[in-house]
Design an enzyme around this catalytic site. Structure first.
Site, PDB file in Angstrom:
ATOM      1  N   GLU A   1      19.991 -24.213 -47.288  1.00 17.03           N
ATOM      2  CA  GLU A   1      20.660 -23.532 -46.174  1.00 17.03           C
ATOM      3  C   GLU A   1      20.551 -22.018 -46.299  1.00 17.03           C
ATOM      4  O   GLU A   1      20.400 -21.315 -45.302  1.00 17.03           O
ATOM      5  CB  GLU A   1      22.128 -23.966 -46.111  1.00 17.03           C
ATOM      6  CG  GLU A   1      22.275 -25.371 -45.529  1.00 17.03           C
ATOM      7  CD  GLU A   1      23.539 -26.070 -45.950  1.00 17.03           C
ATOM      8  OE1 GLU A   1      23.746 -26.209 -47.172  1.00 17.03           O
ATOM      9  OE2 GLU A   1      24.309 -26.494 -45.073  1.00 17.03           O
TER      10      GLU A   1
ATOM     11  N   HIS B   1      26.745 -29.097 -40.270  1.00 16.56           N
ATOM     12  CA  HIS B   1      25.540 -29.176 -41.121  1.00 16.56           C
ATOM     13  C   HIS B   1      24.278 -28.881 -40.315  1.00 16.56           C
ATOM     14  O   HIS B   1      23.174 -29.276 -40.717  1.00 16.56           O
ATOM     15  CB  HIS B   1      25.352 -30.590 -41.734  1.00 16.56           C
ATOM     16  CG  HIS B   1      26.319 -30.950 -42.810  1.00 16.56           C
ATOM     17  ND1 HIS B   1      26.758 -32.234 -42.992  1.00 16.56           N
ATOM     18  CD2 HIS B   1      26.927 -30.203 -43.759  1.00 16.56           C
ATOM     19  CE1 HIS B   1      27.602 -32.272 -44.015  1.00 16.56           C
ATOM     20  NE2 HIS B   1      27.726 -31.035 -44.495  1.00 16.56           N
TER      21      HIS B   1
ATOM     22  N   ARG C   1      26.799 -17.439 -43.199  1.00 17.41           N
ATOM     23  CA  ARG C   1      26.983 -18.795 -42.666  1.00 17.41           C
ATOM     24  C   ARG C   1      28.377 -18.838 -42.055  1.00 17.41           C
ATOM     25  O   ARG C   1      29.364 -18.498 -42.702  1.00 17.41           O
ATOM     26  CB  ARG C   1      26.884 -19.814 -43.783  1.00 17.41           C
ATOM     27  CG  ARG C   1      27.230 -21.196 -43.303  1.00 17.41           C
ATOM     28  CD  ARG C   1      27.198 -22.178 -44.432  1.00 17.41           C
ATOM     29  NE  ARG C   1      27.632 -23.474 -43.971  1.00 17.41           N
ATOM     30  CZ  ARG C   1      28.453 -24.259 -44.649  1.00 17.41           C
ATOM     31  NH1 ARG C   1      28.928 -23.872 -45.813  1.00 17.41           N
ATOM     32  NH2 ARG C   1      28.787 -25.432 -44.173  1.00 17.41           N
TER      33      ARG C   1
ATOM     34  N   ASN D   1      28.050 -16.998 -47.917  1.00 15.96           N
ATOM     35  CA  ASN D   1      28.537 -18.284 -47.420  1.00 15.96           C
ATOM     36  C   ASN D   1      29.992 -18.440 -47.857  1.00 15.96           C
ATOM     37  O   ASN D   1      30.273 -18.780 -49.001  1.00 15.96           O
ATOM     38  CB  ASN D   1      27.642 -19.387 -48.010  1.00 15.96           C
ATOM     39  CG  ASN D   1      28.068 -20.774 -47.580  1.00 15.96           C
ATOM     40  OD1 ASN D   1      29.112 -20.949 -46.947  1.00 15.96           O
ATOM     41  ND2 ASN D   1      27.271 -21.764 -47.924  1.00 15.96           N
TER      42      ASN D   1
ATOM     43  N   ARG E   1      36.516 -37.420 -47.901  1.00 18.83           N
ATOM     44  CA  ARG E   1      36.897 -37.669 -46.494  1.00 18.83           C
ATOM     45  C   ARG E   1      36.578 -39.104 -46.093  1.00 18.83           C
ATOM     46  O   ARG E   1      35.534 -39.634 -46.463  1.00 18.83           O
ATOM     47  CB  ARG E   1      36.139 -36.710 -45.570  1.00 18.83           C
ATOM     48  CG  ARG E   1      36.611 -35.290 -45.679  1.00 18.83           C
ATOM     49  CD  ARG E   1      35.735 -34.343 -44.870  1.00 18.83           C
ATOM     50  NE  ARG E   1      35.101 -33.361 -45.729  1.00 18.83           N
ATOM     51  CZ  ARG E   1      34.101 -32.572 -45.383  1.00 18.83           C
ATOM     52  NH1 ARG E   1      33.595 -32.641 -44.164  1.00 18.83           N
ATOM     53  NH2 ARG E   1      33.584 -31.716 -46.231  1.00 18.83           N
TER      54      ARG E   1
END
Ligand code: ADP
Length: 402
Positions: free
Chosen positions: A379, A173, A84, A8, A234
């Site tokens: 994940e 996501h 990923r 990842n 963010r």
């Protein structure tokens, strides 16, 4: 012993996990963090309880990969490698086996994720060079959301910009939303293809997703992972006119405004303290008003987004919380559920508090109109499973004789 390696590549780290071929056993996992800096270091834990770490000052992502490969292939061979990949654009509606053609498409999608895709491509190319015969798969954050209907993915801007530049909502996501959705369906005794749910992934990045009959029907992130919910650093949604206004007020370039909204806003910007929910919860408990404000805005915007996801569903089987905050903060869950009374959701404070660190399950009362669950994000496991599909031989077609 054959293993599946999951890689990842993030903007400043390379995470990895090693699974057995049946993807039932996490054998090892770790990270090379702070890449390209003097603090870069390697950390690894094995399922047998072992751990290793070392400094790798100045390590690039390719050097980090070399370190990971030397550690994980010392004791076992790699049957397949799954990556990923953040952006699959409109080209990838699911995981893909990696070959020159798919790699070319991933490179082209890099325009939409300049901090992430080029780093994944660098890792994939190096793995291809070292293991040319080992199957590799790319699993995309955007792919699950390729089922969004046009009414959910178009921005109301001149259509030409979509036609010319593919400016639209993609969502991110997706690996996590699909995984926790599948887990929720299993808990409810439903096939995933029958599940209608709203999933919220609350980590450093945060997003919500409406899952309609096992497919993503809407989500809060858009062209980039800046849209939607309030996140660690963010801003999430702001008035689009704010960019020009702020640029003028503070004499900033648009690029500087973009940098502020992506890195200096969200929980950090509001609190002036931290992007970490643990720090803010402790500060709030000690009476810090700005920390309280940041958490209040976070929960309010989350509740609003959950209700907006409801517009894409006819019925709802479950609401699912996941990600570092979703799994570990009973307070954020309780405050959010308190604003969802209109859905008939009723939080069970005791159950909610009992699902703190690492425990999963229902957090609503028996008579809640919609059950809410905490489900652990995984994940890496989801990527390993997808990667396995490319190992299986194609089914044999039997011709009937006579
Ligand atoms: P990433 O998106 O980087 O994978 P994670 O899913 O690990 O992020 O989530 C990170 C967030 O989870 C941080 O805001 C952190 O404060 C929060 N978090 C982790 N543990 C707790 C906890 N016990 N209570 C509240 N928040 C927590």
């Amino acid at each position: 012993m054959d293993n599946i390696l999951v890689l990842n590549a993030g903007s400043s780290s390379l995470k990895f996990a090693v699974f057995d071929l049946a993807v039932t056993d996490l054998r090892a996992g770790g990270i090379v963090q702070s890449l390209d800096s003097p603090e870069a270091c390697f950390l690894m834990k094995t399922s047998a309880g072992g751990s290793r770490s070392c400094c790798l000052p100045g390590a690039t992502i390719v050097e980090a990969l070399e370190k990971i490969i030397s550690e994980v292939s010392a004791e076992s061979s790699l049957a397949a490698i799954g990556h990923r990949v953040v952006h699959g654009g409109e080209f990838f509606g699911g995981a893909s086996r990696i070959d020159e053609a798919s790699l070319g498409e991933i490179e082209r999608c890099g325009r939409l994720a300049p901090l992430h895709n080029p780093r994944s491509v660098a890792v994939i190319r190096e793995v291809l060079r070292q293991f040319p015969k080992t199957p590799q798969a790319a699993v995309f954050d955007t792919a699950f959301h390729q089922s969004l209907p046009p009414k959910a993915f178009h921005y109301a801007i001149p259509y030409d910009f979509y036609a010319k530049h593919r400016i639209r909502r993609y969502g991110f996501h997706g690996i996590s939303h699909a995984y926790v959705g599948e887990q929720a369906a299993r808990r409810l005794g439903l096939a995933f293809s029958d599940l209608n749910a709203i999933t919220v992934h609350l980590g450093n990045g945060c997003s919500a997703c409406a899952i309609r009959q096992g497919r993503s029907a809407d989500t809060t992130m858009g062209l980039t992972p800046l849209e939607g919910l309030v996140m660690g650093n963010r801003s999430g949604d702001v008035d689009p006119a704010m960019h020009a206004f702020l640029a003028e007020c503070e004499n900033l370039s648009l690029r500087q405004v973009d940098e502020i909204l992506n890195h200096k806003s969200g929980l950090l910007g509001l609190s002036g303290l931290s992007n970490d929910m643990r720090t803010l919860a402790a500060a709030e408990a000690a009476g810090n008003e700005r920390a309280r404000l940041a958490i209040d805005v976070f929960c309010h915007r989350l509740a609003k987004a959950v209700l907006s996801m409801g517009a894409s569903l006819e019925t709802i089987d479950a609401l699912v919380f996941t990600g570092g905050i979703g799994e570990n903060s009973p307070s954020v869950r309780e405050r959010t559920l308190a604003q969802l009374g209109v859905l008939g959701v009723r939080c069970d404070p005791e159950l909610n508090r009992s699902h703190g660190l690492g425990s999963q399950g229902r957090i609503t009362t028996e008579d809640s109109a919609v059950p809410a669950f905490v489900i652990e994000a995984n994940e890496e496991l989801a990527i390993a499973r997808e990667t396995c599909r490319f190992l299986k031989p194609a089914p044999q077609i039997r011709l009937k004789s006579g």
